[in-house]
Design an enzyme around this catalytic site. Structure first.
Site, short mmCIF file in Angstrom:
data_model
loop_
_atom_site.label_atom_id
_atom_site.label_comp_id
_atom_site.label_asym_id
_atom_site.label_seq_id
_atom_site.Cartn_x
_atom_site.Cartn_y
_atom_site.Cartn_z
N ASP A 189 2.78 -2.46 -10.29
CA ASP A 189 2.60 -1.01 -10.17
C ASP A 189 3.80 -0.36 -9.48
OD1 ASP A 189 1.40 -2.61 -7.99
OD2 ASP A 189 1.12 -0.68 -7.01
N LYS B 208 4.65 12.78 -2.16
CA LYS B 208 4.04 11.55 -1.66
C LYS B 208 3.51 11.82 -0.26
CE LYS B 208 5.00 6.61 -0.97
NZ LYS B 208 5.96 5.54 -1.28
N GLY C 40 -4.58 8.97 1.68
CA GLY C 40 -3.72 9.83 0.87
C GLY C 40 -2.52 10.39 1.61
P1 AMP Z 1 1.99 0.47 -2.55
O1 AMP Z 1 1.82 -0.94 -2.09
O2 AMP Z 1 2.48 1.40 -1.49
O3 AMP Z 1 2.75 0.59 -3.80
O4 AMP Z 1 0.51 1.02 -2.84
C1 AMP Z 1 -0.42 0.35 -3.64
C2 AMP Z 1 -1.56 1.30 -3.98
O5 AMP Z 1 -2.17 1.79 -2.81
C3 AMP Z 1 -1.14 2.52 -4.79
O6 AMP Z 1 -2.16 2.81 -5.69
C4 AMP Z 1 -1.02 3.58 -3.73
O7 AMP Z 1 -1.20 4.87 -4.25
C5 AMP Z 1 -2.14 3.22 -2.79
N1 AMP Z 1 -1.91 3.69 -1.43
C6 AMP Z 1 -1.01 3.22 -0.53
N2 AMP Z 1 -1.10 3.90 0.64
C7 AMP Z 1 -2.07 4.82 0.47
C8 AMP Z 1 -2.65 5.85 1.29
N3 AMP Z 1 -2.25 6.05 2.54
N4 AMP Z 1 -3.62 6.61 0.76
C9 AMP Z 1 -4.06 6.42 -0.48
N5 AMP Z 1 -3.57 5.48 -1.31
C10 AMP Z 1 -2.59 4.69 -0.84
MG MG Z 2 3.19 1.72 -5.18
#
Ligand code: AMP
Ligand code: MG
Length: 534
Positions: free
Chosen positions: A280, A133, A146
């Site tokens: 998700d 991650k 990312g």
């Molecule tokens: P989360 O709320 O952290 O579960 O993230 C929701 C979505 O945003 C998921 O598809 C993650 O992969 C994406 N995401 C969160 N932070 C980043 C980041 N820094 N770079 C790329 N994708 C992100």
């Molecule tokens: Mg997530």
């Protein structure tokens, strides 16, 4: 530089990458942001770290993977798990999924900063999927970078291991590496971007499939891929249910409902607030997944959410988690409907959630109070009054249950006095006269109720201490470890990992880690207020 023997250890891992072998993949070989159709995953090589450095690793997870301490401390381990080198057998890909975020369908999300490295099979035949991650852009990164920063990576690393040792189903964490990269983050989205240290966590789980992996196909009317993914999940992760068929789909969904309910009961038991229960972020195996702006209850408050992004609606507050899990399962049922086409049967299966949760919650509350069984006629009122009391008195949840076990209920006259003193000591504010009066009545009712079980005090105490942790990852402890790690001192991260290996044990020299939240932490960023920016 890694020596040849170092390399051998990781190159000798046995990979069996079933997910990408058996499921439809995205034919596009290049890594750029896009919508991905008719595919469960896309290729996504990790971005090499600038200057990888080991911050910490979990030896128990390494043992599951049959990696020695020597390997984990080697330069090659650091390279591989910071994303700089793929070991033999590793194949790097990101999964496609969608999800409901804060109640709204959000379309394609996917592994925007998670890169899977494949599935290790150990000598006992156990499968472990590995996932980095924060190792760089994938086709699912949308407008983000990312990457992940030190504070959120340390939080994920420590909390996954803490939850495991508490007996809560969770994804695990093998390691946390600094990448040597600088990452810009606006922690509270308020126009104050800062430069932070980049980091990568290696997560480990039997599977990282989420509710959203199924939802995305239904949303796009791609029933062919939906069926492939459902059949695959049943065959690989639920083989006992038998070969996929409509009745097996239903019993599988029911099983997912049960596992989800069991996970939520555990969260409520230990005082864990996930903070972003979007679909998700719901594992199909009922594992706690995606540690972001999570928090631990200090003063018992069912309305508390650690996530500032959730401050308005408080959708993901502690007391709402059981309802949200159900709501998420309804979304999963909707996603499976085109395959099953039996709305009533799916409704019926959802009852498995309610039943498992209700029974599990009652048994859990009885256990926390040291009662042999939950007797609804009496115990419903007993528990409800206690929870109201703890909220009114602003009592530290973990400390309260732990210390309740120390009060010998057979000490007729002195027990009430001891209880009131304990309540004051474990609360954040002075007790009001009203609270003292209610607490006295509650305790006397509890005392009478408990004495009916005729449980000897040492047995009662041991049973309570086995379900009421002494040590949890208090929000301020994680923050102290992060503050030090940001200064280059990783010792507190490692000490906390060590402490949290035995959350139910008395650790004589570690009393200070079981202390109430200090005043400075009440309003400090990272301790009580967190955001999705990580
Ligand atoms: P989360 O709320 O952290 O579960 O993230 C929701 C979505 O945003 C998921 O598809 C993650 O992969 C994406 N995401 C969160 N932070 C980043 C980041 N820094 N770079 C790329 N994708 C992100
Ligand atoms: Mg997530």
């Amino acid at each position: 530089m890694p020596t040849e023997t170092d390399k051998l250890a990781l190159d000798n891992l046995n990979f069996d990458n079933r997910f990408i072998r058996e499921l439809p993949g995205d034919p596009e070989p290049d890594n750029f942001r896009r919508q991905v159709y008719n595919a469960c995953y896309s290729w996504a090589p990790p971005t090499p770290a600038k200057q990888p450095r080991l911050l910490a690793y979990a030896r128990e997870v390494a043992e599951d993977l049959e990696l020695s301490a020597e390997t984990c401390e080697s330069a090659d381990f650091c390279q591989v798990f910071a994303g700089s080198r793929l070991a033999k057998g590793m194949e790097a890909y990101a999964m496609c999924y969608g999800g409901h975020q804060f109640g709204q369908w959000a379309g394609q999300l996917g592994d925007g900063r998670a890169i899977n490295l494949g599935e290790v099979v150990n000598s006992r035949g156990q499968h472990y999927a590995l996932q980095l991650k924060g190792a760089g852009l994938t086709p699912y990164s949308r407008s983000a970078d990312g990457l992940a920063v030190l504070r959120s990576s340390v939080r994920e690393f420590l909390c996954s291991e803490a939850m495991h040792h508490l007996g809560v189903p969770t994804t695990r964490a093998l390691s946390v590496m600094l990448t040597g990269k600088q990452v810009v983050r606006d922690m509270f989205y308020d126009g104050n971007p800062q430069i932070e240290a980049g980091a990568v966590v290696c997560r480990v789980a039997p599977s990282f499939i989420r509710f959203g992996n199924f939802q995305i196909f239904t949303a796009r009317d791609d029933l062919d891929s939906l069926k492939k993914l459902v059949d695959y999940t049943i065959r690989t992760d639920f083989p006992a249910l038998g070969e996929p068929s409509i009745p097996v789909y239903l019993s599988w969904f029911e099983e997912v409902c049960r596992k989800t309910a069991e996970m939520i009961v555990h969260w409520q038991r230990v005082g864990f607030v996930h903070g972003v229960m979007n679909t998700d972020n719901m594992s199909i195996l009922g594992l706690t997944i995606d540690y972001g702006p999570y928090g631990w209850l200090e003063n018992y408050d069912p309305d508390w959410t650690p996530n500032t992004t959730d401050a308005q609606g408080r959708r993901y507050r502690f007391g709402n988690q059981p309802k949200i899990a159900y709501w998420n399962l309804v979304q999963l049922a909707n996603a499976l409907y085109p395959l099953i086409k039996r709305a009533e049967s799916l409704q019926q299966a959802l009852l498995a959630y309610t039943e498992t949760f209700d029974k599990g919650w009652q048994a859990m509350m009885a256990a926390k109070l040291g009662l042999l069984a939950f007797e609804p006629a009496e115990d419903d009122a007993l528990v409800n009054e206690l929870l109201q009391l703890l909220q009114a008195a602003e009592t530290d949840m973990s400390l309260f249950y732990r210390q309740l076990a120390d009060i010998d209920l057979s000490q007729e006259s002195d027990a009430v006095r001891q209880f009131l003193a304990m309540l004051q000591q474990t609360s954040y504010e002075p007790l009001s006269d009203e609270v003292i009066e209610r607490a006295t009545i509650w305790f006397e009712t509890y005392q009478t109720r408990s004495q009916r079980d005729s449980r000897p005090q040492p047995e009662r105490r041991a049973a309570m201490n086995a379900v009421n942790p002494k040590y949890v990852l208090r929000n301020y402890l994680a923050q102290l470890a992060i503050d030090q790690a940001e200064q280059g001192d990783f010792s507190l991260v490692r000490d906390l990992l060590d402490l949290l290996r035995h959350p139910y044990a008395e650790q004589a020299d570690k009393e200070s880690f079981a202390a109430k939240r200090p005043d400075w932490a009440k309003q400090r960023a990272g301790c009580s207020m967190l955001s999705c920016s990580s």
